[in-house]
Design an enzyme around this catalytic site. Structure first.
Site, mmCIF file in Angstrom:
data_model
loop_
_atom_site.group_PDB
_atom_site.id
_atom_site.type_symbol
_atom_site.label_atom_id
_atom_site.label_comp_id
_atom_site.label_asym_id
_atom_site.label_seq_id
_atom_site.Cartn_x
_atom_site.Cartn_y
_atom_site.Cartn_z
ATOM 1 N N ARG A 113 -0.014 4.808 13.093
ATOM 2 C CA ARG A 113 -0.873 3.844 13.807
ATOM 3 C C ARG A 113 -2.230 3.689 13.126
ATOM 4 O O ARG A 113 -2.667 2.572 12.813
ATOM 5 C CB ARG A 113 -1.102 4.293 15.250
ATOM 6 C CG ARG A 113 0.173 4.339 16.066
ATOM 7 C CD ARG A 113 -0.107 4.684 17.517
ATOM 8 N NE ARG A 113 1.111 5.099 18.184
ATOM 9 C CZ ARG A 113 1.455 4.754 19.419
ATOM 10 N NH1 ARG A 113 0.677 4.004 20.148
ATOM 11 N NH2 ARG A 113 2.580 5.176 19.957
ATOM 12 N N GLU B 255 1.977 10.152 14.778
ATOM 13 C CA GLU B 255 1.399 8.978 15.453
ATOM 14 C C GLU B 255 0.111 8.527 14.768
ATOM 15 O O GLU B 255 -0.168 7.332 14.659
ATOM 16 C CB GLU B 255 1.113 9.280 16.933
ATOM 17 C CG GLU B 255 2.344 9.579 17.781
ATOM 18 C CD GLU B 255 3.262 8.379 18.002
ATOM 19 O OE1 GLU B 255 2.931 7.262 17.562
ATOM 20 O OE2 GLU B 255 4.337 8.577 18.595
ATOM 21 N N GLU C 4 11.171 -2.902 19.104
ATOM 22 C CA GLU C 4 12.292 -2.805 18.160
ATOM 23 C C GLU C 4 13.195 -4.044 18.162
ATOM 24 O O GLU C 4 13.625 -4.515 17.102
ATOM 25 C CB GLU C 4 13.128 -1.547 18.440
ATOM 26 C CG GLU C 4 12.416 -0.235 18.107
ATOM 27 C CD GLU C 4 11.387 0.209 19.147
ATOM 28 O OE1 GLU C 4 11.437 -0.320 20.286
ATOM 29 O OE2 GLU C 4 10.533 1.065 18.851
ATOM 30 N N ASP D 258 14.838 7.738 13.967
ATOM 31 C CA ASP D 258 14.682 6.328 13.597
ATOM 32 C C ASP D 258 13.901 6.023 12.311
ATOM 33 O O ASP D 258 14.455 5.632 11.286
ATOM 34 C CB ASP D 258 14.099 5.530 14.780
ATOM 35 C CG ASP D 258 12.893 6.208 15.452
ATOM 36 O OD1 ASP D 258 12.381 7.189 14.907
ATOM 37 O OD2 ASP D 258 12.468 5.737 16.528
#
Ligand code: DMJ
Length: 591
Positions: free
Chosen positions: A178, A174, A483, A304
């Site tokens: 980010r 993360e 998404e 993903d």
């Protein structure tokens, strides 16, 4: 040097005795070989021999770093996008910009310097490391939307963040996508040097994550001490190990730091060499020996962005990293072959996961990034006409199902997880678990001479607001996720078909209507329930991705051209770059 006869007597005699001693030593074979060896090592080191690079690669460094031999850091000019926001007249784009400002102002007024705003109570929360994740995630969106005053006003706050001053563990994945991605993108767009300095600080501080026996990155890092910690599972999630290459490679290119490149390329090498039965990557991996630890294959949670980073590394490196392209193409074909299914009554195309060979028929919102990725691949790669067509069909059919999963709910917003109905048993000998597999229907349709106007799964049945559907909803929440609109944007950019924009507009209106609060925008608990029940959360990706992709969808000008920029998995565009000759030699990049 003075000749010895010009030296004073005492110096001359000591110099002569030194020469004698040297000659004596040089006459001994062992000493001669040692000297020769030392000279060879020095020469090899100067030339940057791969063996020595390898040793450097294996030097772990909680906060210690190997400095580059030369200092190219901070001198490479950023790639500025060539546009001005003065003539953006689209009312839809303006509406999205207004929504973004509402969310951004709510955050800065009520939660500034904290991680996220609580949009219902107006409270603030540090749910990451207290490094102002919303501010950093929003920076490049500010720039792209032409909100340059707000951008420059945010820079001093970023400039004083220390990524080392807290005794907390940062979640590696993360934080990379980010914070590191956000800083690098904002630097790439604006050229504001301090953003690169902070990115470099953070890049170094997170490196201890790779200090595992295999080199696959650990779940979290204490950036102050370099200690690392596993997450809820001792196993590694595949998406979390394979979604750091874009950020670290761009950072390696900007700073000349060889360790950045080697750490993340080691992960690529492991995955490239893995022996996989279907060319699909399992969702869980062992940290110790870097071997697969599950037989579950998915493109949703735990998987993903790893597929995304294969294609995108290739594109980011100006289409030079062939290994990444090969990995993407093999796995994209395997996904289409094994994980794409049709729903039984309306033939909606969806993608699911399999565990020990059995498809679960689950369809996750997270998987809705895939149509955009397939469309991007078909648009940018050299494919055979048959492969291009197949990838485009898969992209369009799946993007439509993602859109319909919104359009059919009372709120117009899509659920986080659905389970599609099973295909009725057939009387053939076929294993009924695989009934409805898309590729079988496509092949049969081609064999039949392509009857009708579209291949299976591309008929776009109208959205059914009421009445029977061929799925049930398992998780009804809408978490402001990006998404679906990300894929709508890429479908629009790669096909030019206005329908994708209109569908995105419907979604934006639903977001406005059902999630807007007095302070910002809030996730909702049930997409099928009006009036909505909201959650007091506004994830930072809503500003980094959801609103950015919607804005780009409605602006006519291609502000971030797809051949010059590549979006990381958090929607942060990084500029395409070419590895220099020096970098190729120094990092060991195949020429
Ligand atoms: C984002 O943080 C990123 O897109 C990530 O790759 C997975 N999904 C979330 C938002 O849904």
């Amino acid at each position: 040097m003075l000749p010895t006869h010009r030296l004073p007597q005492h110096a001359r005699s000591s110099s002569q005795s030194l020469t004698r001693q040297f000659k004596h030593l040089a006459s001994r074979p062992l000493i001669r070989w040692v000297a020769l060896g030392l000279i060879s090592i020095a020469v090899v080191w100067l030339l940057g021999h791969p063996l020595l690079l390898e040793r450097e690669k294996l030097t772990f460094g909680p906060p210690r770093m190997v400095e580059p031999m030369i200092q190219p850091a901070y001198v490479r000019p950023p790639a500025q996008p060539s546009y001005s926001n003065s003539n953006l007249s689209s009312p839809r784009a303006e509406a999205v910009r207004e929504a973004f400002l509402h969310a951004y102002n709510g955050y800065t007024e009520h939660a500034a310097t904290y991680d996220e705003l609580k949009p219902i109570s107006g409270e603030k929360v540090n749910n990451f490391n207290g490094w102002a994740v919303t501010l950093i995630d929003a920076l490049d969106t500010l720039w792209i939307m032409g909100l340059h005053d707000q951008f420059h006003a945010a820079v001093p706050t970023i400039a004083q963040i220390s990524f080392l001053d807290q005794n907390k563990f940062a979640p590696f994945f993360e934080t990379v996508i980010r914070v590191l991605g956000g800083l690098l993108s904002a630097y790439g767009l604006s050229g504001e040097s301090v953003l690169l300095t902070r990115a470099d600080d953070l890049g170094k501080a997170l490196l201890p994550a790779f200090k595992t026996p295999s080199g696959l990155p650990m779940y979290s890092v204490n950036t102050a001490t370099g200690a690392t910690k596993a997450g809820w599972s001792p196993l590694l999630l595949w998406s979390e190990t394979m979604s750091c290459q874009m950020e670290y490679k761009y950072l390696a290119h900007l700073t000349g730091r060889v360790e950045y490149y080697h750490r993340v390329e080691r992960v690529m090498d492991i995955m490239h060499q893995a022996k996989l039965p279907y060319n699909l990557f399992p969702t869980m991996w062992n940290m110790g020996d870097a071997k697969p630890a599950s037989q579950k294959y998915s493109v949703g949670a735990y998987a993903d962005s790893a597929y995304e980073y294969m294609l995108k590394q290739y594109l980011l490196s100006a289409q030079s990293e062939k290994k990444a392209k090969e990995m993407y193409l093999n796995s994209a074909d395997a996904i289409i072959e094994n994980l794409f299914y049709l729903s039984p009554t309306r033939n909606l195309l969806y993608v699911t996961d399999t565990d020990r060979g059995t498809p679960s028929r689950t369809f996750e919102h997270l998987s809705c990034f895939l149509p955009g990725l397939l469309a991007l691949g078909a648009h940018t790669l050299e494919l055979s006409p048959a492969d291009r067509e197949l990838h485009q069909w898969a992209a369009q059919g799946l993007a439509y199902t993602c859109y319909v999963s919104y359009a059919e709910q009372a709120t117009g917003l899509g659920p986080d997880e659905m389970v599609m109905d099973a295909w009725p048993p057939t009387d053939s000998n076929e294993d009924s678990r695989f009934a409805g597999r898309w590729i079988d229907h496509v092949r049969a349709w081609i064999k039949d001479g392509r009857p009708g106007d579209a291949p299976p799964g591309l008929h776009e049945p109208p959205a059914a607001k009421t009445g029977p559907r061929d799925y049930r909803i398992r998780n009804p929440s809408y978490m402001l996720r990006p998404e679906t609109v990300e894929s709508l944007y890429l479908l629009w950019r790669t096909t030019g078909d206005e329908q994708w924009r209109d569908r995105g507009w419907e979604i934006f209106q639903a977001i406005e209507h059902h999630t807007r609060t007095i302070y910002g925008f809030a996730s909702i608990r049930d997409v099928g329930r009006v009036p909505t029940v909201r959650k007091d959360e506004m994830p930072s990706y809503f500003l980094a991705e959801t609103l950015k992709y919607l804005y780009l969808l409605f602006v006519d000008e291609e502000l971030i051209p797809l051949d010059k920029w590549v979006f990381n998995t958090e929607g942060h565009p990084l500029p395409v770059f070419e590895w220099t000759k020096w970098e190729k030699a120094r990092y060991g990049i195949p020429l």
